[in-house]
Design a protein around this motif. Sequence first.
Motif, PDB file in Angstrom:
ATOM      1  N   ARG A   1       0.844  -1.187   0.000  1.00 31.09           N
ATOM      2  CA  ARG A   1       0.000   0.000   0.000  1.00 31.09           C
ATOM      3  C   ARG A   1       0.883   1.242   0.000  1.00 31.09           C
ATOM      4  O   ARG A   1       2.033   1.204   0.453  1.00 31.09           O
ATOM      5  N   LEU A   2       0.313   2.348  -0.464  1.00 30.44           N
ATOM      6  CA  LEU A   2       1.009   3.621  -0.391  1.00 30.44           C
ATOM      7  C   LEU A   2       0.919   4.185   1.027  1.00 30.44           C
ATOM      8  O   LEU A   2       0.000   3.848   1.784  1.00 30.44           O
ATOM      9  N   ILE A   3       1.861   5.043   1.386  1.00 31.69           N
ATOM     10  CA  ILE A   3       1.799   5.797   2.639  1.00 31.69           C
ATOM     11  C   ILE A   3       1.418   7.222   2.265  1.00 31.69           C
ATOM     12  O   ILE A   3       2.173   7.939   1.608  1.00 31.69           O
ATOM     13  N   ASN A   4       0.221   7.619   2.633  1.00 32.96           N
ATOM     14  CA  ASN A   4      -0.338   8.906   2.234  1.00 32.96           C
ATOM     15  C   ASN A   4       0.041   9.979   3.253  1.00 32.96           C
ATOM     16  O   ASN A   4       0.023   9.730   4.458  1.00 32.96           O
ATOM     17  N   VAL A   5       0.359  11.171   2.758  1.00 29.57           N
ATOM     18  CA  VAL A   5       0.784  12.264   3.634  1.00 29.57           C
ATOM     19  C   VAL A   5       0.051  13.539   3.237  1.00 29.57           C
ATOM     20  O   VAL A   5      -0.027  13.881   2.050  1.00 29.57           O
ATOM     21  N   TYR A   6      -0.472  14.242   4.263  1.00 29.45           N
ATOM     22  CA  TYR A   6      -1.300  15.432   4.029  1.00 29.45           C
ATOM     23  C   TYR A   6      -0.907  16.527   5.012  1.00 29.45           C
ATOM     24  O   TYR A   6      -0.597  16.249   6.170  1.00 29.45           O
ATOM     25  N   GLY A   7      -0.904  17.762   4.534  1.00 31.27           N
ATOM     26  CA  GLY A   7      -0.694  18.916   5.398  1.00 31.27           C
ATOM     27  C   GLY A   7      -1.933  19.784   5.400  1.00 31.27           C
ATOM     28  O   GLY A   7      -2.480  20.102   4.337  1.00 31.27           O
ATOM     29  N   GLY A   8      -2.373  20.192   6.588  1.00 32.70           N
ATOM     30  CA  GLY A   8      -3.648  20.872   6.730  1.00 32.70           C
ATOM     31  C   GLY A   8      -3.662  22.344   6.377  1.00 32.70           C
ATOM     32  O   GLY A   8      -4.653  23.029   6.629  1.00 32.70           O
ATOM     33  N   GLY A   9      -2.592  22.857   5.774  1.00 31.84           N
ATOM     34  CA  GLY A   9      -2.620  24.243   5.307  1.00 31.84           C
ATOM     35  C   GLY A   9      -1.346  25.001   5.605  1.00 31.84           C
ATOM     36  O   GLY A   9      -0.683  24.779   6.625  1.00 31.84           O
ATOM     37  N   GLY A  10      -0.975  25.909   4.687  1.00 33.69           N
ATOM     38  CA  GLY A  10       0.166  26.790   4.893  1.00 33.69           C
ATOM     39  C   GLY A  10       1.470  26.032   5.005  1.00 33.69           C
ATOM     40  O   GLY A  10       1.742  25.089   4.265  1.00 33.69           O
ATOM     41  N   HIS A  11       2.295  26.434   5.977  1.00 35.24           N
ATOM     42  CA  HIS A  11       3.630  25.851   6.100  1.00 35.24           C
ATOM     43  C   HIS A  11       3.604  24.404   6.578  1.00 35.24           C
ATOM     44  O   HIS A  11       4.621  23.709   6.479  1.00 35.24           O
ATOM     45  N   THR A  12       2.456  23.920   7.058  1.00 36.00           N
ATOM     46  CA  THR A  12       2.378  22.506   7.432  1.00 36.00           C
ATOM     47  C   THR A  12       2.300  21.601   6.213  1.00 36.00           C
ATOM     48  O   THR A  12       2.335  20.377   6.364  1.00 36.00           O
ATOM     49  N   THR A  13       2.197  22.171   5.015  1.00 32.97           N
ATOM     50  CA  THR A  13       2.298  21.347   3.808  1.00 32.97           C
ATOM     51  C   THR A  13       3.755  21.054   3.454  1.00 32.97           C
ATOM     52  O   THR A  13       4.029  20.153   2.654  1.00 32.97           O
ATOM     53  N   LEU A  14       4.699  21.787   4.029  1.00 33.36           N
ATOM     54  CA  LEU A  14       6.104  21.597   3.670  1.00 33.36           C
ATOM     55  C   LEU A  14       6.656  20.223   4.075  1.00 33.36           C
ATOM     56  O   LEU A  14       7.434  19.631   3.319  1.00 33.36           O
ATOM     57  N   PRO A  15       6.297  19.663   5.254  1.00 32.15           N
ATOM     58  CA  PRO A  15       6.770  18.307   5.552  1.00 32.15           C
ATOM     59  C   PRO A  15       6.270  17.266   4.549  1.00 32.15           C
ATOM     60  O   PRO A  15       6.922  16.233   4.366  1.00 32.15           O
ATOM     61  N   VAL A  16       5.123  17.536   3.925  1.00 33.73           N
ATOM     62  CA  VAL A  16       4.627  16.626   2.881  1.00 33.73           C
ATOM     63  C   VAL A  16       5.646  16.571   1.743  1.00 33.73           C
ATOM     64  O   VAL A  16       6.031  15.496   1.269  1.00 33.73           O
ATOM     65  N   GLY A  17       6.088  17.750   1.296  1.00 33.65           N
ATOM     66  CA  GLY A  17       7.093  17.809   0.251  1.00 33.65           C
ATOM     67  C   GLY A  17       8.414  17.206   0.681  1.00 33.65           C
ATOM     68  O   GLY A  17       9.124  16.583  -0.114  1.00 33.65           O
ATOM     69  N   GLU A  18       8.753  17.367   1.958  1.00 35.82           N
ATOM     70  CA  GLU A  18      10.023  16.843   2.471  1.00 35.82           C
ATOM     71  C   GLU A  18      10.063  15.322   2.420  1.00 35.82           C
ATOM     72  O   GLU A  18      11.126  14.723   2.226  1.00 35.82           O
ATOM     73  N   MET A  19       8.907  14.671   2.560  1.00 36.14           N
ATOM     74  CA  MET A  19       8.864  13.210   2.544  1.00 36.14           C
ATOM     75  C   MET A  19       8.741  12.635   1.137  1.00 36.14           C
ATOM     76  O   MET A  19       8.948  11.432   0.937  1.00 36.14           O
ATOM     77  N   PHE A  20       8.399  13.468   0.161  1.00 35.06           N
ATOM     78  CA  PHE A  20       8.078  12.968  -1.173  1.00 35.06           C
ATOM     79  C   PHE A  20       9.262  13.047  -2.130  1.00 35.06           C
ATOM     80  O   PHE A  20       9.916  14.089  -2.235  1.00 35.06           O
ATOM     81  N   PHE A  21       9.531  11.945  -2.842  1.00 32.95           N
ATOM     82  CA  PHE A  21      10.559  11.870  -3.884  1.00 32.95           C
ATOM     83  C   PHE A  21      11.868  12.451  -3.375  1.00 32.95           C
ATOM     84  O   PHE A  21      12.512  13.256  -4.035  1.00 32.95           O
ATOM     85  N   ARG A  22      12.270  12.003  -2.198  1.00 31.30           N
ATOM     86  CA  ARG A  22      13.411  12.566  -1.483  1.00 31.30           C
ATOM     87  C   ARG A  22      14.529  11.549  -1.430  1.00 31.30           C
ATOM     88  O   ARG A  22      14.286  10.363  -1.153  1.00 31.30           O
ATOM     89  N   ALA A  23      15.748  11.959  -1.721  1.00 31.14           N
ATOM     90  CA  ALA A  23      16.890  11.062  -1.589  1.00 31.14           C
ATOM     91  C   ALA A  23      16.925  10.468  -0.188  1.00 31.14           C
ATOM     92  O   ALA A  23      16.886  11.195   0.803  1.00 31.14           O
ATOM     93  N   GLY A  24      16.962   9.135  -0.107  1.00 28.14           N
ATOM     94  CA  GLY A  24      16.941   8.469   1.186  1.00 28.14           C
ATOM     95  C   GLY A  24      15.561   8.330   1.780  1.00 28.14           C
ATOM     96  O   GLY A  24      15.413   7.831   2.899  1.00 28.14           O
ATOM     97  N   GLY A  25      14.526   8.757   1.063  1.00 25.01           N
ATOM     98  CA  GLY A  25      13.152   8.668   1.545  1.00 25.01           C
ATOM     99  C   GLY A  25      12.425   7.481   0.935  1.00 25.01           C
ATOM    100  O   GLY A  25      12.871   6.879  -0.045  1.00 25.01           O
ATOM    101  N   LEU A  26      11.287   7.158   1.507  1.00 20.25           N
ATOM    102  CA  LEU A  26      10.491   6.026   1.023  1.00 20.25           C
ATOM    103  C   LEU A  26       9.870   6.334  -0.339  1.00 20.25           C
ATOM    104  O   LEU A  26       9.316   7.413  -0.548  1.00 20.25           O
ATOM    105  N   SER A  27       9.938   5.376  -1.234  1.00 24.70           N
ATOM    106  CA  SER A  27       9.418   5.572  -2.593  1.00 24.70           C
ATOM    107  C   SER A  27       7.902   5.464  -2.660  1.00 24.70           C
ATOM    108  O   SER A  27       7.301   5.897  -3.649  1.00 24.70           O
ATOM    109  N   CYS A  28       7.297   4.888  -1.633  1.00 25.61           N
ATOM    110  CA  CYS A  28       5.843   4.660  -1.654  1.00 25.61           C
ATOM    111  C   CYS A  28       5.064   5.790  -0.980  1.00 25.61           C
ATOM    112  O   CYS A  28       3.889   5.627  -0.641  1.00 25.61           O
ATOM    113  N   ILE A  29       5.704   6.938  -0.784  1.00 31.60           N
ATOM    114  CA  ILE A  29       5.006   8.093  -0.215  1.00 31.60           C
ATOM    115  C   ILE A  29       4.085   8.685  -1.274  1.00 31.60           C
ATOM    116  O   ILE A  29       4.497   8.967  -2.402  1.00 31.60           O
ATOM    117  N   ASN A  30       2.837   8.866  -0.912  1.00 32.87           N
ATOM    118  CA  ASN A  30       1.841   9.461  -1.801  1.00 32.87           C
ATOM    119  C   ASN A  30       1.406  10.805  -1.207  1.00 32.87           C
ATOM    120  O   ASN A  30       0.613  10.844  -0.268  1.00 32.87           O
TER     121      ASN A  30
END
Length: 250
Positions: A41-70
């Motif tokens: 299954r995918l691991i889904n990540v959501y940010g509830g608005g503003g700067h809390t969306t930045l950790p979503v980007g930090e986990m996605f398509f990141r060197a050393g990060g999980l490839s199954c992050i959605n």
Amino acid sequence: MLNDFGYYKSIIENLEKINATQEENIKAAASLMADAIENDRLINVYGGGGHTTLPVGEMFFRAGGLSCINPLMEIGLSVFNQALKYLELERTVNYGASIIKYYDLKKDDVLIIFHNIGINPATIDAAMEAKKRGVKIIAVSSEAWQKEMPEDHFIRHPNKTNLFDYADVCIEDFNPVGDAVVNVPGLDTPIGPVSNVVDFYIAHLLEIETVRQCIERGITPPVWSSANTPGGDEKNAAYLEKYRPRVKML
């Protein structure tokens, strides 16, 4: 020496609080994430608005990060929208629910929700819709914000609930009310927010512990190599082939 007015110390204190108190919560959350990987299954990540969306980007398509992050990335809620527009949208009832519906999360899917304040409509509606669908929710937020904001505060969801009310696992990030922690003499407005530094740390702790648990289970977790190193693209090719049809942001 540069005078940071205690900024570094404040960040370190938050990180130490996390290490001292959140171990079991991190492990429990990582167990859900490892379950998702084990069950493809995918691991889904959501940010509830503003700067809390930045950790979503930090986990996605990141060197050393999980490839199954959605990433459930809604540009309207992010800092890449006009500021006053995203501020309005994160306070709009049912907006968050529509995002969960669009990504069509299913029973037993895993969803990580980042929102330090944890009370605004875009966060609460997303959590409510996910809960209704039987999704496993990992919440990263601040109990101080959730407890100290008055029930009639205008940014609250009309139902007055908190993000932690919906989560299967709650991870405390110890974000202080107001976020900024530095007081410079001569200025009466605090500066130096700490939330993103701390939440990025939590995001990577979750991935590190998930990888550890996967290895312990005899599972090879899908992890991106840096696309900027020799052989990186070649190493990532199999994960791109697997996840590109499933992850909308790839």
